[in-house]
Scaffold this motif. Structure first.
Motif, short mmCIF file in Angstrom:
data_model
loop_
_atom_site.label_atom_id
_atom_site.label_comp_id
_atom_site.label_asym_id
_atom_site.label_seq_id
_atom_site.Cartn_x
_atom_site.Cartn_y
_atom_site.Cartn_z
N PRO A 1 0.82 -1.21 0.00
CA PRO A 1 0.00 0.00 0.00
C PRO A 1 0.85 1.26 0.00
O PRO A 1 1.92 1.30 0.60
N PHE A 2 0.36 2.27 -0.70
CA PHE A 2 1.00 3.59 -0.86
C PHE A 2 2.25 3.55 -1.75
O PHE A 2 2.71 4.60 -2.18
N GLU A 3 2.78 2.37 -2.02
CA GLU A 3 3.87 2.25 -3.00
C GLU A 3 3.31 1.94 -4.38
O GLU A 3 3.83 2.43 -5.38
N PHE A 4 2.26 1.11 -4.45
CA PHE A 4 1.52 0.94 -5.69
C PHE A 4 0.43 2.00 -5.77
O PHE A 4 -0.17 2.36 -4.75
N HIS B 1 12.17 6.57 -8.52
CA HIS B 1 11.99 5.99 -9.85
C HIS B 1 10.60 5.33 -9.87
O HIS B 1 10.16 4.76 -8.88
N PHE B 2 9.94 5.43 -11.02
CA PHE B 2 8.61 4.84 -11.18
C PHE B 2 8.70 3.64 -12.12
O PHE B 2 9.16 3.77 -13.24
N ARG B 3 8.23 2.50 -11.62
CA ARG B 3 8.21 1.29 -12.42
C ARG B 3 6.79 1.03 -12.89
O ARG B 3 5.86 0.95 -12.07
N PRO B 4 6.56 0.91 -14.20
CA PRO B 4 5.20 0.60 -14.68
C PRO B 4 4.69 -0.69 -14.04
O PRO B 4 5.44 -1.67 -13.92
N ALA B 5 3.44 -0.67 -13.61
CA ALA B 5 2.92 -1.83 -12.89
C ALA B 5 1.42 -2.00 -13.13
O ALA B 5 0.70 -1.04 -13.41
N TRP B 6 0.99 -3.25 -13.02
CA TRP B 6 -0.44 -3.61 -13.02
C TRP B 6 -0.73 -4.29 -11.70
O TRP B 6 0.10 -5.03 -11.17
N PHE B 7 -1.91 -4.09 -11.16
CA PHE B 7 -2.28 -4.76 -9.92
C PHE B 7 -3.80 -4.83 -9.83
O PHE B 7 -4.53 -4.10 -10.51
N GLU B 8 -4.27 -5.73 -8.95
CA GLU B 8 -5.71 -5.92 -8.76
C GLU B 8 -6.00 -5.86 -7.26
O GLU B 8 -5.70 -6.81 -6.53
N ALA C 1 1.75 2.40 -11.30
CA ALA C 1 3.18 2.30 -11.07
C ALA C 1 3.47 1.89 -9.64
O ALA C 1 2.60 1.98 -8.76
N GLN C 2 4.69 1.45 -9.43
CA GLN C 2 5.22 1.29 -8.08
C GLN C 2 6.28 2.36 -7.87
O GLN C 2 7.13 2.59 -8.73
N VAL C 3 6.22 2.99 -6.71
CA VAL C 3 7.19 4.03 -6.34
C VAL C 3 8.41 3.34 -5.75
O VAL C 3 8.31 2.62 -4.75
N HIS C 4 9.56 3.56 -6.33
CA HIS C 4 10.82 3.04 -5.80
C HIS C 4 11.67 4.22 -5.35
O HIS C 4 12.14 5.02 -6.18
N VAL C 5 11.86 4.37 -4.05
CA VAL C 5 12.67 5.47 -3.52
C VAL C 5 14.13 5.07 -3.63
O VAL C 5 14.57 4.08 -3.03
#
Length: 392
Positions: A253-256, A280-287, A301-305
């Motif tokens: 949570p909060f990273e996706f 950095h932002f990584r393209p992502a899919w999630f449900e 996206a997922q947030v990568h600090v």
């Protein structure tokens, strides 16, 4: 060699509970109220004979951290093992009633915080402080680290008319204070006439992140599983005020973040073009398995600090919202009330502290202009908080 950090409960143990001798005590805690060896504060209190534990109080998510989502209330109960009543401060009431405080002469607060104004535990503590002081009950705060350090400040100040249970007092979003320092500030600035004692930590320095303390991480709430979550939370909690998923219902949570209409590659390209520091932002899919867009495939996206010292979570989250509104504005929606016991104002506005940030996002104002606008609030708050800081 790193200096060990001892939270307030450990310091109280070293003092052999002398400050509580002879007291009739109420204790405000949750599941993360543990000492450095993971022993719960209530367990220590129940083992004492020098004072009497009369009642337990719990904040949002329950005294055991079992209620998963926002606005999910819980009811008090009688703890058969502790043989004391457990009172809910996130249900029928958020401020303790006279009946709950009956027979107490001391209230001890031992709650974690994550360093962001929206986190409701500090407001539960403030309600308790105000009511106890008014009734002549002494308040003792067992201080704990700010997990995202006590130096970095970010974001706007709450404006008049926008106080709520995600901000009951005029502080900025990332305040850089401990719960003990915050209670001392509110006590003094509100000119409360009573007794407040803060049991300060040993070994904690303002530059420390939680993993510098070598203390265990116990989830302070169900959607705060790691320190990484706490690092991004001051910014990405703003997404709670929109129809974009902030990743609740995922394991990060909060990273996706995302929504069914977002195309991850396009969004991440837009965000990388902003050259935001430390991320950095990584393209992502999630449900998501619950809450927004439950069971729907979301792009995002997922947030990568990559550098948490440079990372600015609030500015970063605003950049995300600007990018989404700019590209998918016809599908984007602001969340409607109610939200955290506010039934009229937009949730985003009470999170941000005014409508100004929402208007700036809609107008696609430059990030540099927003930073400049926040600068004065941050500097004013830095000066204002100085006399209440308990640590170097």
């Amino acid at each position: 060699m790193a200096v060990p950090v001892f939270p307030g409960i450990d310091v109280l143990l070293k003092k052999d509970f002398e400050p509580l001798a002879g007291a009739s005590v109420g204790l405000l805690v949750n599941q993360a109220s543990v000492d450095r060896n993971l022993v719960h504060t209530a367990r220590h209190f129940l083992a004492q004979r020098a004072f009497s534990l009369k009642a337990l109080f719990g904040p949002q998510h329950g005294i055991y951290g079992t209620t998963q989502d926002n606005m999910i209330e819980w009811e008090g109960f009688n703890d058969q093992r502790a043989r004391v009543p457990v009172f809910s401060l996130y249900g029928a009431v958020r401020e303790p009633t006279d009946e709950m405080l009956e027979g107490l002469d001391t209230l001890v607060i031992d709650l974690p915080d994550v360093g962001a104004r929206y986190y409701t535990f500090i407001w539960t503590a403030l309600f308790m402080l105000r009511k106890c002081i008014k009734k002549g009950i002494r308040v003792v705060v067992l201080d704990r680290p700010n997990p995202i350090n006590g130096k970095a400040l970010e974001g706007p100040l709450i404006e008049e008319g926008y106080r709520s249970f995600v901000g009951l007092y005029p502080i900025i979003i990332r305040h850089g204070m401990t719960i003990g320092e915050l209670m001392a500030m509110m006590y003094r600035e509100e000119a409360m006439a009573g007794k407040l004692i803060v049991i300060t930590m040993e070994g904690w320095r303002r530059s420390m992140w939680h993993d510098d303390t070598h203390l265990p991480w116990v989830m302070p709430s169900p959607n705060m599983p790691t320190l990484d979550t706490a690092v991004v939370y001051p910014g990405f909690c703003l997404l709670e005020g929109t129809a974009i998923s902030e990743g609740r219902g995922t394991t990060r949570p909060f990273e996706f973040f995302g929504a069914p209409f977002i195309e991850p590659e396009l969004l991440c390209a837009d965000l990388e073009a902003e050259q935001l520091p430390g991320v950095h932002f990584r393209p992502a899919w999630f449900e998501p398995t619950f809450q927004k867009h439950r069971g729907e495939l979301c792009g995002g996206a997922q947030v990568h600090v990559t550098d948490r010292e440079k990372f600015m979570p609030i500015l970063t989250a605003v950049a995300v919202l600007k990018a989404v509104v700019r590209r998918w504005g016809e599908k984007f929606r602001w969340k409607e009330p109610p939200y955290e016991y506010e039934y009229e104002k937009l949730p985003f506005d009470i999170l941000a502290g005014s409508p100004r940030l929402r208007q700036a996002i809609c107008e696609d104002r430059p990030l540099a202009a927003l930073l400049e606008e926040w600068q004065q609030s941050q500097e004013d708050f830095r000066k204002r908080r100085q006399e209440f800081l308990l640590y170097e």
